[in-house]
Write an enzyme that holds these catalytic residues in place. Structure first.
Site, mmCIF file in Angstrom:
data_model
loop_
_atom_site.group_PDB
_atom_site.id
_atom_site.type_symbol
_atom_site.label_atom_id
_atom_site.label_comp_id
_atom_site.label_asym_id
_atom_site.label_seq_id
_atom_site.Cartn_x
_atom_site.Cartn_y
_atom_site.Cartn_z
ATOM 1 N N TYR A 101 0.825 -1.249 0.140
ATOM 2 C CA TYR A 101 0.034 -0.183 -0.020
ATOM 3 C C TYR A 101 0.925 1.247 0.161
ATOM 4 O O TYR A 101 1.851 1.357 1.009
ATOM 5 C CB TYR A 101 -0.757 -0.101 1.382
ATOM 6 C CG TYR A 101 -1.643 1.325 1.275
ATOM 7 C CD1 TYR A 101 -3.027 1.511 1.019
ATOM 8 C CD2 TYR A 101 -0.900 2.387 2.233
ATOM 9 C CE1 TYR A 101 -3.842 2.580 1.154
ATOM 10 C CE2 TYR A 101 -1.570 3.736 2.059
ATOM 11 C CZ TYR A 101 -2.899 3.740 1.640
ATOM 12 O OH TYR A 101 -3.890 4.841 1.757
ATOM 13 N N GLU A 190 -3.648 7.532 -4.057
ATOM 14 C CA GLU A 190 -3.566 6.343 -3.340
ATOM 15 C C GLU A 190 -3.214 5.085 -4.315
ATOM 16 O O GLU A 190 -4.181 5.000 -5.228
ATOM 17 C CB GLU A 190 -4.645 6.148 -2.483
ATOM 18 C CG GLU A 190 -4.609 4.916 -1.467
ATOM 19 C CD GLU A 190 -5.823 4.520 -0.913
ATOM 20 O OE1 GLU A 190 -6.055 4.785 0.537
ATOM 21 O OE2 GLU A 190 -6.994 4.320 -1.443
#
Ligand code: GDP
Ligand code: MN
Length: 380
Positions: A101, A190
Site C-alpha cells: 500500500y 493512493e
C-alpha cells in the site's frame, strides 16, 4: 474532485508510474471487444467513486472475451455502497506475488503532504493503522522543496521492504507521486494494492485520486473528466448556477451569506432540535438572481420542509437583502415556511420592508436562535 480508477491510472501513466493496459467499457459487448483486443487473462472492474469494490463483487477475473462479457453483465448495474455501476475498466490481468500500500495525502493538521507505505496492502488501510500501526510507515514531506531521495529511502526502509530491486522500483514510484502530487494539485494519490509480480515488477493495480476543486481551473483536462451523471443532482444544479452548496440529510434548508455564518447556522439549527438539509452560502451580496438560484437549489431537495434565511449585513445592506428576497419571491412560488433573520447594516430597514411586502409564509425573527427555533417548529 474524485476520479475513477481508470482516470487515476491515466494520470499515473503520465507520471511514469507502471500500470496495466486496459480499456473503458459501458456495455457487455464493449467489454468483450476490449478483452479481444487485450488478449489473455482479463480483469473486469466496476468504475464507481467509492472503495471496496473487490469485496462488493465489483472486481472479477475472466479467462477471455466470453467470460469478460459475462462478468461485465454481472457487474454493470450493481449497487456498490449506493453507487450504481455504469462503466467498467477492462484490464490485462496481473499475477500477484505481494500486495503493498502506498499513498500521499494532504494532512491539513500538519499543513504538509503525508506519505504512507506498508507491506500490508490490499486490505483496508484504516485496519492496518489501527491494529498494526508499527507496520505502517508514515512521513510528512516539505511542500516547497522538490523530491528528496532520502525521503523515499527512509519510507521504504521503515516499511521493511528489503529486496533491492523492489526498493529501487518503490522509491522511484514514491518520487513520481511526490512530483505528481504538486503538479496535479492533488489531495490524495493512493495505490492499494501496489503489487509485486512473480517476475519482481512493481506496479499500481488500483488508483484512487482526488484533485483539489479549487485548483481545477488550471487543469482543464482533469476538470473535463468529471462524470456529472454520478454527482448528486442538487449539487450538480448548484454548481451549474454558481451556488456554494453541500447537501445534508435534514429538513431545514439553510441559506446564509459567508461560510462562517452558514456554519454557525447549521449549529443553531441543531441546537434548536432540527437537522440542516444543506449548507448554502450566497457569498458576498444577496442580489435577487443569486437568491433565486439558491432557493431553487434548496427547494429542489424533497426533504426540505422549511427554510432559514440568515443574513448578516456588512457591506451588503439589510434593505438590499430584503429587496433581493422580495424580488426573488415574486419570481418564484415557494409554499414552504421561510424564516428570515436579518442583522447588521440597515437591518431594521430590511425587516420593515419584509414586514410590509413579504408573503404570509415569510416570518421575520430578530436573533439567530429565535429564527432557528421558529424554523424548526415550522418544519415539523
Ligand atoms: P477495490 O476493492 O475497490 O480497492 O479494488 P482493487 O482495484 O484494489 O481490486 C481489489 C482486489 O482485486 C485487489 O486487491 C486484488 O487482490 C484483486 N485484483 C485486482 N486486479 C487484479 C489482477 O489483475 N489480478 C489478480 N490476480 N487480482 C486482481
Ligand atoms: Mn484497491
Amino acid at each position: 474532485m474524485d476520479l475513477y480508477e481508470y482516470q487515476g491510472k491515466e494520470l499515473f501513466k503520465g507520471l511514469g508510474i507502471p500500470v496495466s493496459e486496459g480499456r473503458v467499457a459501458y456495455t457487455p459487448e464493449e467489454a468483450r471487444a476490449a478483452a479481444e483486443e487485450l488478449g489473455g487473462q482479463i480483469v473486469v472492474k466496476a468504475q464507481v467513486l467509492t472503495g471496496g469494490r473487490g469485496k462488493a463483487g465489483g472486481v472479477k477475473l475472466a479467462k477471455g472475451p466470453d467470460e469478460a462479457e459475462e462478468r461485465a453483465r454481472d457487474i454493470l448495474g450493481l449497487d456498490i455502497k449506493g453507487h450504481i455501476v455504469r462503466r467498467l475498466w477492462i484490464e490485462k490481468a496481473s499475477d500477484i506475488e505481494k500486495e503493498y500500500y502506498l499513498s500521499v495525502t494532504f494532512d491539513r493538521g500538519e499543513k504538509k503532504p503525508l506519505f504512507m507505505l506498508t507491506k500490508e496492502g490490499g486490505v483496508d488501510i484504516e485496519e492496518v493503522a489501527e491494529k498494526t500501526p508499527e507496520k505502517l510507515a508514515r512521513m510528512h514531506v516539505e511542500p516547497l522543496t522538490g523530491f528528496q531521495p532520502f525521503e523515499a529511502r527512509w519510507l521504504t526502509f521503515k516499511a521493511g521492504i528489503t529486496d533491492p530491486s523492489e526498493q529501487k522500483q518503490v522509491m522511484s514510484i514514491i518520487g513520481k507521486l511526490r512530483e505528481g502530487f504538486g503538479q496535479l494539485d492533488a489531495m490524495l494519490l493512493e495505490i492499494n494494492p501496489l503489487i509485486v509480480t512473480p517476475e519482481g515488477e512493481v506496479k499500481a493495480l488500483d488508483a484512487k485520486v482526488t484533485i483539489d476543486d479549487n485548483a481545477l481551473y488550471r487543469h482543464s483536462d482533469i476538470a473535463e473528466m468529471r462524470d456529472v451523471e454520478a454527482d448528486d443532482p442538487q449539487e450538480r444544479m448548484a454548481r451549474e448556477r454558481n451556488v456554494t452548496y453541500v447537501k445534508l440529510d435534514g429538513e431545514v434548508g439553510i441559506l446564509g451569506n459567508g461560510a462562517g455564518l452558514v456554519m454557525s447556522t447549521l449549529d443553531v439549527v441543531g441546537q434548536a432540535g432540527g437537522r440542516p438539509a444543506n449548507f448554502c452560502d450566497l457569498g458576498g451580496g444577496a442580489q435577487a438572481d443569486s437568491v433565486v438560484a439558491a432557493l431553487e437549489v434548496i427547494t429542489s431537495d424533497p426533504g426540505v420542509r422549511g427554510i432559514l434565511f440568515n443574513i448578516f449585513g456588512g457591506i451588503t445592506r439589510g434593505d438590499e437583502v430584503a429587496r433581493g428576497l422580495l424580488d426573488a419571491l415574486e419570481r418564484m412560488t415557494i409554499d414552504l415556511p421561510i424564516v428570515v433573520r436579518l442583522d447588521g447594516t440597515l437591518a431594521a430597514e430590511g425587516r420593515a420592508l419584509l414586514a410590509d411586502g413579504a408573503p404570509a409564509n415569510v416570518h421575520v425573527e430578530a436573533t439567530m436562535l429565535d429564527a432557528a427555533a421558529r424554523v424548526v417548529e415550522l418544519s415539523r
